[in-house]
Design a protein around this motif. Structure first.
Motif, PDB file in Angstrom:
ATOM      1  N   ASN A  69      19.007  56.994 -71.251  1.00  0.00           N
ATOM      2  CA  ASN A  69      18.041  57.916 -71.870  1.00  0.00           C
ATOM      3  C   ASN A  69      17.589  57.394 -73.227  1.00  0.00           C
ATOM      4  N   ASP A  70      17.462  56.065 -73.313  1.00  0.00           N
ATOM      5  CA  ASP A  70      17.047  55.374 -74.545  1.00  0.00           C
ATOM      6  C   ASP A  70      18.019  55.603 -75.700  1.00  0.00           C
ATOM      7  N   ARG A  71      19.251  55.951 -75.359  1.00  0.00           N
ATOM      8  CA  ARG A  71      20.300  56.106 -76.371  1.00  0.00           C
ATOM      9  C   ARG A  71      21.288  54.959 -76.240  1.00  0.00           C
ATOM     10  N   ALA A  72      21.783  54.487 -77.377  1.00  0.00           N
ATOM     11  CA  ALA A  72      22.778  53.424 -77.367  1.00  0.00           C
ATOM     12  C   ALA A  72      24.079  53.936 -76.768  1.00  0.00           C
ATOM     13  N   ARG A 106      32.027  60.626 -65.507  1.00  0.00           N
ATOM     14  CA  ARG A 106      31.877  62.003 -65.042  1.00  0.00           C
ATOM     15  C   ARG A 106      30.505  62.548 -65.432  1.00  0.00           C
ATOM     16  N   PRO A 107      29.464  61.980 -64.884  1.00  0.00           N
ATOM     17  CA  PRO A 107      28.120  62.459 -65.225  1.00  0.00           C
ATOM     18  C   PRO A 107      27.886  63.859 -64.662  1.00  0.00           C
ATOM     19  N   SER A 108      27.111  64.637 -65.376  1.00  0.00           N
ATOM     20  CA  SER A 108      26.839  66.010 -64.940  1.00  0.00           C
ATOM     21  C   SER A 108      25.387  66.219 -64.529  1.00  0.00           C
ATOM     22  N   SER A 109      24.540  65.241 -64.793  1.00  0.00           N
ATOM     23  CA  SER A 109      23.126  65.407 -64.458  1.00  0.00           C
ATOM     24  C   SER A 109      22.478  64.034 -64.284  1.00  0.00           C
ATOM     25  N   SER A 110      21.254  64.042 -63.774  1.00  0.00           N
ATOM     26  CA  SER A 110      20.514  62.801 -63.632  1.00  0.00           C
ATOM     27  C   SER A 110      20.167  62.243 -65.016  1.00  0.00           C
ATOM     28  N   CYS A 111      19.867  60.951 -65.052  1.00  0.00           N
ATOM     29  CA  CYS A 111      19.530  60.317 -66.325  1.00  0.00           C
ATOM     30  C   CYS A 111      18.771  59.027 -66.040  1.00  0.00           C
ATOM     31  N   ARG A 112      18.396  58.342 -67.089  1.00  0.00           N
ATOM     32  CA  ARG A 112      17.653  57.083 -66.937  1.00  0.00           C
ATOM     33  C   ARG A 112      18.462  55.952 -67.558  1.00  0.00           C
ATOM     34  N   TYR A 113      18.788  54.953 -66.730  1.00  0.00           N
ATOM     35  CA  TYR A 113      19.466  53.750 -67.199  1.00  0.00           C
ATOM     36  C   TYR A 113      18.425  52.673 -67.514  1.00  0.00           C
ATOM     37  N   VAL A 154      18.450  48.759 -67.427  1.00  0.00           N
ATOM     38  CA  VAL A 154      19.329  47.800 -66.772  1.00  0.00           C
ATOM     39  C   VAL A 154      18.838  46.381 -67.024  1.00  0.00           C
ATOM     40  N   ALA A 155      19.788  45.518 -67.403  1.00  0.00           N
ATOM     41  CA  ALA A 155      19.503  44.089 -67.555  1.00  0.00           C
ATOM     42  C   ALA A 155      20.104  43.354 -66.375  1.00  0.00           C
ATOM     43  N   THR A 156      19.331  42.441 -65.802  1.00  0.00           N
ATOM     44  CA  THR A 156      19.798  41.673 -64.661  1.00  0.00           C
ATOM     45  C   THR A 156      19.139  40.307 -64.694  1.00  0.00           C
ATOM     46  N   GLU A 157      19.449  39.470 -63.720  1.00  0.00           N
ATOM     47  CA  GLU A 157      18.822  38.160 -63.606  1.00  0.00           C
ATOM     48  C   GLU A 157      17.867  38.152 -62.419  1.00  0.00           C
ATOM     49  N   VAL A 158      16.676  37.636 -62.632  1.00  0.00           N
ATOM     50  CA  VAL A 158      15.694  37.456 -61.563  1.00  0.00           C
ATOM     51  C   VAL A 158      15.285  35.986 -61.568  1.00  0.00           C
ATOM     52  N   ASP A 159      15.634  35.282 -60.500  1.00  0.00           N
ATOM     53  CA  ASP A 159      15.349  33.841 -60.402  1.00  0.00           C
ATOM     54  C   ASP A 159      15.909  33.085 -61.601  1.00  0.00           C
ATOM     55  N   GLY A 160      17.113  33.502 -61.997  1.00  0.00           N
ATOM     56  CA  GLY A 160      17.788  32.808 -63.087  1.00  0.00           C
ATOM     57  C   GLY A 160      17.342  33.211 -64.471  1.00  0.00           C
ATOM     58  N   GLN A 161      16.357  34.121 -64.568  1.00  0.00           N
ATOM     59  CA  GLN A 161      15.859  34.553 -65.864  1.00  0.00           C
ATOM     60  C   GLN A 161      16.257  36.002 -66.127  1.00  0.00           C
ATOM     61  N   PRO A 162      16.621  36.333 -67.386  1.00  0.00           N
ATOM     62  CA  PRO A 162      16.996  37.710 -67.698  1.00  0.00           C
ATOM     63  C   PRO A 162      15.798  38.642 -67.601  1.00  0.00           C
ATOM     64  N   ASP A 163      16.058  39.852 -67.147  1.00  0.00           N
ATOM     65  CA  ASP A 163      14.991  40.834 -66.998  1.00  0.00           C
ATOM     66  C   ASP A 163      15.582  42.216 -67.231  1.00  0.00           C
ATOM     67  N   THR A 164      14.794  43.135 -67.747  1.00  0.00           N
ATOM     68  CA  THR A 164      15.247  44.516 -67.933  1.00  0.00           C
ATOM     69  C   THR A 164      14.255  45.465 -67.283  1.00  0.00           C
ATOM     70  N   SER A 165      14.778  46.578 -66.808  1.00  0.00           N
ATOM     71  CA  SER A 165      13.932  47.591 -66.183  1.00  0.00           C
ATOM     72  C   SER A 165      14.606  48.942 -66.315  1.00  0.00           C
ATOM     73  N   TYR A 166      13.845  49.985 -66.106  1.00  0.00           N
ATOM     74  CA  TYR A 166      14.380  51.345 -66.149  1.00  0.00           C
ATOM     75  C   TYR A 166      14.673  51.822 -64.738  1.00  0.00           C
ATOM     76  N   VAL A 167      15.783  52.520 -64.599  1.00  0.00           N
ATOM     77  CA  VAL A 167      16.203  53.060 -63.314  1.00  0.00           C
ATOM     78  C   VAL A 167      16.499  54.544 -63.498  1.00  0.00           C
ATOM     79  N   ASP A 168      15.839  55.383 -62.718  1.00  0.00           N
ATOM     80  CA  ASP A 168      16.079  56.830 -62.780  1.00  0.00           C
ATOM     81  C   ASP A 168      17.202  57.191 -61.818  1.00  0.00           C
ATOM     82  N   MET A 169      18.327  57.590 -62.378  1.00  0.00           N
ATOM     83  CA  MET A 169      19.487  57.927 -61.563  1.00  0.00           C
ATOM     84  C   MET A 169      19.338  59.314 -60.965  1.00  0.00           C
ATOM     85  N   PRO A 170      19.589  59.471 -59.646  1.00  0.00           N
ATOM     86  CA  PRO A 170      19.585  60.811 -59.045  1.00  0.00           C
ATOM     87  C   PRO A 170      20.748  61.644 -59.578  1.00  0.00           C
TER      88      PRO A 170
END
Length: 451
Positions: free
Chosen positions: A146-149, A161-168, A170-186
């Protein structure tokens, strides 16, 4: 039930006070209701506890505590290790293959990176979970919610122990390069937590091995275990890789099943495990065998080597499997990773009809193999080859050479020996620090319903 002088004296005092406070009403029954479960627990421990000689005298105990708190106050120092207490209280009718509370269905370690920021490194994601539905996977990094550290204060509410949905984010690798994206958790929900997490047939050189990541010895999941090994048998693998790195134990009966599947045919009917009870118990030992009757619906396998992957979180029933197979497999069993946790005792179930919601799992015995060895509490079971999984670095896919803890196994499959440069823990480091690993805090279990 027999009452000690201490209880009689305390009853008289409290009954008198209750009498005066309630205009003559006899409320002694309320007293018995409060102390009864703990009195029964204490008397059970005096008779059956493996470490009964370490029990404190009852005069200094608070029988008004909750059962869990009372148990913590009386257990022996020999009945706990590294913050894990082995005797325990369980709620009845709890499924061990389901999460106990709503969750996103992922396990991740809280890491502080070299910049001082807190991030969560995902170790694995359960299938059919909210986390899997949005595409999260092993080796992803969650850098904010949720854009919080992230920090040590909000880690539990956002991950464990999450109690509600939230937005992560996420940093990952795509073709060997770092990438970040937002993921809405159910929204979090109760999920299945399969003991058989994954399995596959892999090849290394001329060898074909069956790999299985097994995370818990649960009776509810035994059919899945059999099904996995039936698929293995159909592939006729030359070797078996049993990955117990995250496995804190479970039911001894399920450990007997797995041990029997992995035992050589000549071991059938031979001693598997001996429970060594206290000197008040008659008989003082009870021996179980490799039982071919357990193999209904599955066959035991013939193979060149059994590689068992272990860490300090490999405990209890997991250690029983390694310890009991060692005398029969000898050099065919190769333990790779780190020393195991070192839990060499088992818990038996005690219940009382007067307290139907109380499952009391009491440490009653040492767990010895056919050579009467059970002295691994202090140092754990030592690996034949030391390897490690660095949770602060890149995590390779399970069952591949990119998985650092498995790399020496692939080398051994190809060359017949381990690499000469891996006899010590890996010294590579990212400079990051593990703050909290949830696997460390999973209950260590060797549960046996024999009472």
């Amino acid at each position: 039930m027999k009452r000690s002088l201490f209880h009689i004296h305390a009853l008289c005092m409290l009954a008198s006070a209750l009498f005066l406070a309630s205009c003559g009403q006899d409320r002694s029954g309320e007293y018995y209701a409060l102390i009864g479960p703990k009195t029964w627990m204490y008397e059970t421990m005096q008779q059956h506890y493996l470490f009964y000689e370490d029990l404190p005298t009852e005069e200094g105990l608070n029988f008004f505590d909750k059962p869990e708190t009372f148990l913590q106050s009386v257990v022996s120092s020999q009945d706990q290790k590294n913050g894990s207490v082995f005797s325990h209280i369980d709620s009845v009718n709890v499924s061990r293959v389901q999460s106990a509370y709503p969750t996103f269905g992922l396990e991740g370690s809280l890491i502080r990176n070299t910049n001082g920021d807190y991030v969560v490194h995902i170790l694995y994601v359960y299938p059919d979970s909210p986390a899997s539905e949005v595409g999260l996977k092993r080796n992803d990094w969650v850098v904010s919610v949720n854009d919080r550290a992230l920090n040590t204060s909000n880690f539990e509410s956002f991950f464990q122990r999450p109690s509600s949905s939230c937005r992560y984010r996420v940093a990952t690798e795509v073709d060997g390069q770092p990438d970040t994206s937002y993921v809405d958790m159910p929204a979090p929900r109760i999920i299945e937590q399969p003991s058989v997490f994954t399995y596959k047939t892999i090849t290394a050189g001329s060898k074909k091995a069956f790999y299985i990541l097994y995370n818990g010895f649960e009776t509810d999941d035994e059919e899945s275990l059999k099904a996995a090994f039936n698929e293995a048998a159909a592939q006729s693998p030359s070797d078996i890789i049993l990955d117990l790195r995250y496995n804190p134990g479970g039911y001894v009966s399920t450990a007997q099943l797995l041990s029997t599947i992995l035992a050589p045919q000549g071991a059938m009917g031979q001693p598997w495990l001996t429970m060594v009870f206290n000197d008040k118990t008659d008989p003082q030992t009870q021996t179980y065998t490799f039982d071919a009757n357990l193999l209904q619906g599955v066959t035991n396998l013939n193979y060149d080597h059994l590689y068992v992957i272990t860490t300090s979180n490999t405990a209890s029933a997991s250690e029983i499997v390694i310890n009991t197979l060692r005398p029969y497999l000898g050099d065919k069993l190769l333990q790779v990773g780190a020393a195991t946790f070192g839990k060499n005792v088992a818990q038996s179930l005690f219940t009382n009809e007067a307290y139907p919601q109380l499952e009391f799992w009491l440490t009653t015995s040492y767990t010895a193999n056919s050579e009467n060895f059970y002295d691994y509490y202090t140092d754990g079971l030592q690996p034949d080859y030391v390897s490690s999984e660095d949770l602060t670095a890149n995590l390779g896919e399970f069952g591949t050479p990119a998985d650092s803890i498995l790399a020496p196994v692939f080398y051994h499959l190809e060359h017949g020996t381990f690499p000469s440069t891996g006899t010590e823990e890996s010294t590579r480091s990212t400079g990051s620090k593990i703050i909290y690993n949830p696997i460390d805090h999973k209950p260590k279990r060797s549960q046996m319903s024999i009472k």
